[in-house]
Design a protein around this motif. Structure first.
Motif: not given
Length: 320
Positions: A139-153, A175-181, A254-257
């Motif tokens: 209950x003390x956690x803040x709003x989760x930060x979401x993200x999505x990869x964008x296509x050109x469109x 969930x992808x904080x360890x990926x920087x490529x 292991x990446x939740x969607x």
């Protein structure tokens, strides 16, 4: 078929709590304990030595195929004896990511009096609780930060046409904080095959925002046809490689969607470019008061002190 063993006295505090909850017929407590647990899958000596592929340990019973797993090596050896020399330890999320068949069930501690026979849909829900359930648990956690990869469109719709809503599949930034490529990130999310997701320069563009209205972010339990959807008690059908267990279609990740439909983006939503060099640049910010996107000059993540979603604040390399 596994024969039930009459005598088993667990030694670990976890298994003692699990046995007590089982004896009290308190299924919610049992499932809550299992959700946080690591379980062991028997592995053949040949597979452990790399002489054959690792196979799912299964048995048949009641006309069903069950995958066998145990809450400890000791528990496994009570049933399997000397054949239980090797074990692969996994979390429920790791198990769900590689789940082989929605028609299979999971047998936890088969052969012991304290045993559980779970449907694939139960495994999915233990592995990937909804955002609402996670908030209730923390209950003390803040709003989760979401993200999505964008296509050109998608990029054009936001920046040129002023689109301020998001639809489709998204994931939690942490969930992808360890990926920087960029290419690795696209592959991890099962989107490397989509034209334009990775640009000609080798970058990816990322839409990133704080989620509000958590019930709008639905966990996509389901399948690739009606039979597999029903098998996991799900609600969505998608084309392969969709797996329907609430995780991206990549057995090695292991990446939740989550699936959204026209969810409004909050003030401060950002678009970032992750370059082939592993550096993020903030490209645009959504101004909810003005109802438009504001373009930003090239600002590397380490210098964007006023941006809430740069590295160290929930994006790749940080924590959400």
């Amino acid at each position: 078929m596994v024969v039930v063993v009459q005598e088993w006295r667990p030694e670990s505090p976890f298994e003692k709590r699990l046995q007590a909850a089982f004896a009290a017929e308190d299924l919610p407590v049992c499932l809550g304990l299992l959700r946080q647990a690591e379980i062991g899958l028997p592995v053949t000596p040949a597979a452990a030595e790399g002489r054959e592929p690792t196979a799912w340990p299964t048995f048949t019973g009641g006309g069903r195929t069950w995958m066998a797993a145990y809450t400890s090596i000791d528990a496994m050896r009570v049933v399997l004896g000397d054949t239980a020399e090797h074990v692969r330890v996994v979390t429920f999320a790791e198990l769900a990511a590689g789940w082989p068949d929605p028609r299979w069930g999971l047998a936890v501690n088969p052969g012991l009096t304290t045993s559980f026979f779970l449907e694939a849909g139960t495994v999915a829900r233990l592995a990937v609780p909804s955002l609402v359930q996670e908030r209730l648990a923390e209950p003390g956690s803040g709003p989760p930060i979401m993200q999505k990869l964008l296509r050109p469109a998608d990029l054009y719709a936001h920046l040129a046409e002023g689109e301020s809503r998001v639809s489709g599949y998204c994931h939690r930034a942490r969930d992808v904080a360890h990926i920087a490529t960029p290419a690795v990130l696209a592959d991890a999310l099962g989107r490397a095959h989509e034209e334009g997701v990775v640009t000609d320069e080798g970058s990816v563009n990322i839409l990133r925002w704080r989620a509000v209205g958590l019930d709008l972010y639905r966990t996509p339990y389901g399948g690739v046809d009606e039979a597999s959807r029903v098998a996991v008690a799900g609600w969505v059908i998608e084309e392969p490689p969709f797996v329907g267990m609430g995780l991206v279609p990549n057995a090695d990740q292991v990446i939740r969607e989550y699936k959204v439909d026209g969810v409004g983006l909050p003030h401060g939503t950002e678009i970032w470019e992750l370059t082939v060099d592993g550096v993020e640049y903030r490209r645009a910010v959504y101004d909810g008061d003005l109802g438009r996107w504001v373009l930003i000059d090239d600002v590397p993540a380490g210098e964007a002190s006023d941006g809430p979603f740069h590295r160290g604040a929930g994006g790749p390399g940080g924590a959400a």
